[in-house]
Design an enzyme around this catalytic site. Structure first.
Site, PDB file in Angstrom:
ATOM      1  N   SER A  87       0.989  -1.216  -0.105  1.00 18.34           N
ATOM      2  CA  SER A  87      -0.071   0.073  -0.055  1.00 18.34           C
ATOM      3  C   SER A  87       0.797   1.296   0.037  1.00 18.34           C
ATOM      4  O   SER A  87       1.651   1.444  -0.961  1.00 18.34           O
ATOM      5  CB  SER A  87      -0.877  -0.050   1.130  1.00 18.34           C
ATOM      6  OG  SER A  87      -1.936   1.073   1.084  1.00 18.34           O
ATOM      7  N   HIS A 191      -7.988   1.227  -1.510  1.00 17.44           N
ATOM      8  CA  HIS A 191      -7.851   0.145  -2.376  1.00 17.44           C
ATOM      9  C   HIS A 191      -9.211  -0.398  -3.076  1.00 17.44           C
ATOM     10  O   HIS A 191      -9.456  -1.506  -3.217  1.00 17.44           O
ATOM     11  CB  HIS A 191      -6.823  -0.772  -2.103  1.00 17.44           C
ATOM     12  CG  HIS A 191      -5.568  -0.472  -1.521  1.00 17.44           C
ATOM     13  ND1 HIS A 191      -4.752   0.339  -2.516  1.00 17.44           N
ATOM     14  CD2 HIS A 191      -4.876  -0.300  -0.385  1.00 17.44           C
ATOM     15  CE1 HIS A 191      -3.747   0.366  -1.757  1.00 17.44           C
ATOM     16  NE2 HIS A 191      -3.654   0.289  -0.535  1.00 17.44           N
TER      17      HIS A 191
END
Length: 305
Positions: A87, A191
């Site tokens: 991430s 996401h």
């Protein structure tokens, strides 16, 4: 091959930056970064409570700063053959690989954190880790509840993201074969499509960057592929806020590359924990405090002897 990895949001804990600021020059570097991005990183890394550093606009630059600080203290740059980040940790990885300067990485992550915080404010959303269960069964169950499998981490862990109502439904009805559902210390459904508004903001910010091609093998968390151009790395950094993280595929790539050791940058622990289950027998070191630097140095010495 030694692999360096950088953790994502949720790895932060109150005060975790404190011992790192005692290293020579560290406080000055953090102060300069703080001035550049308009955020008191030292305060948030040493004195702020869990709720304060859960704020996306704070957590993301704080994590990248900690990663860069620990990477600099590691002092074994030439020893690592590959790098990857989970991430927001992918921005740390991009800086380590020379794609972005430290200054550009911190400026970009500051924009990312603010944009994702704004996107998160539209709807109350969150994330929760599902531990255990067969991947296809878990994914199908999440989708039946309207949740997105936002992080497929391997080693029996999939992170679901969606509205708080959907997360509550998951906690009340966990997938068949799973052991438990654990809420994560994040303030949004990262996401997923909930982050789409942030993509345009990051695309605009990326126009000001002048990325270089990676100086080491760079593994993308979008699909586990090796990325060879700086332009492609930045394009992936822009889009990844609304795309799932496939850390399982990253670890498969590490294995294919012949990984012989893993070091996780500060605040380490999450990714080495996954590696111990998915890459059995591969030694690893998590940089939690500066005391772990000697362990990392010993691993590097052993692997490069």
């Amino acid at each position: 091959m030694l692999v360096l990895v950088a953790p994502g949001q949720g790895a932060q804990t109150p005060g975790f930056l404190t011992p790192w600021l005692d290293l020579p020059g560290a406080a000055d570097r953090v102060a300069a970064w703080s001035d550049a991005i308009g955020l008191d990183l030292a305060h948030y890394g040493t004195k702020a409570d869990a709720d304060e550093i859960r704020d996306t606009a704070v957590a993301q630059p704080l994590l990248v700063a900690a990663g860069l600080l620990s990477a600099g203290a590691l002092g074994s740059a030439s020893a690592f053959g590959a790098v990857a980040g989970h991430s927001v940790g992918e921005i740390t990885a991009a800086a380590y690989a020379g794609v972005l300067s430290d200054a550009d990485a911190l400026s970009f992550v500051r924009t990312r954190g603010l944009a994702m915080a704004d996107a998160s404010a539209v709807t109350e959303t969150g994330m929760a880790a599902v531990l255990g269960g067969e991947r296809d069964v878990v994914v199908a169950h999440l989708e039946s509840l309207g949740l997105t499998p936002a992080n497929i981490n391997g080693a029996g862990q999939i992170v679901a993201a969606g509205t708080m109502e959907q997360i509550a439904a998951l906690e009340a009805d966990k997938p068949e074969g799973s052991m438990k559902v654990v809420a994560l210390k994040v303030a949004g459904a990262f996401h997923t499509h909930h982050m789409t508004p942030a993509v345009a903001t990051l695309a605009k910010a990326a126009e000001a960057l002048a990325p270089a091609d990676p100086s080491v093998t760079y593994v993308s968390n979008r699909d586990g592929l090796v990325v060879t151009t700086g332009a492609d790395v930045v394009a992936r950094l822009v889009g990844q806020v609304a795309n799932p993280v496939r850390w399982d595929l990253c670890m498969e790539t590490f294995a294919a590359l012949g990984v012989t050791g893993i070091v996780e940058l500060c605040p380490g622990g999450t990714l080495t924990g996954l590696a111990k289950r998915a890459l059995k027998g591969v030694p690893s070191v998590a940089l939690k405090t500066p005391d772990d630097l000697d362990k990392a140095a010993a691993l590097v010495a052993e692997q490069t002897a």
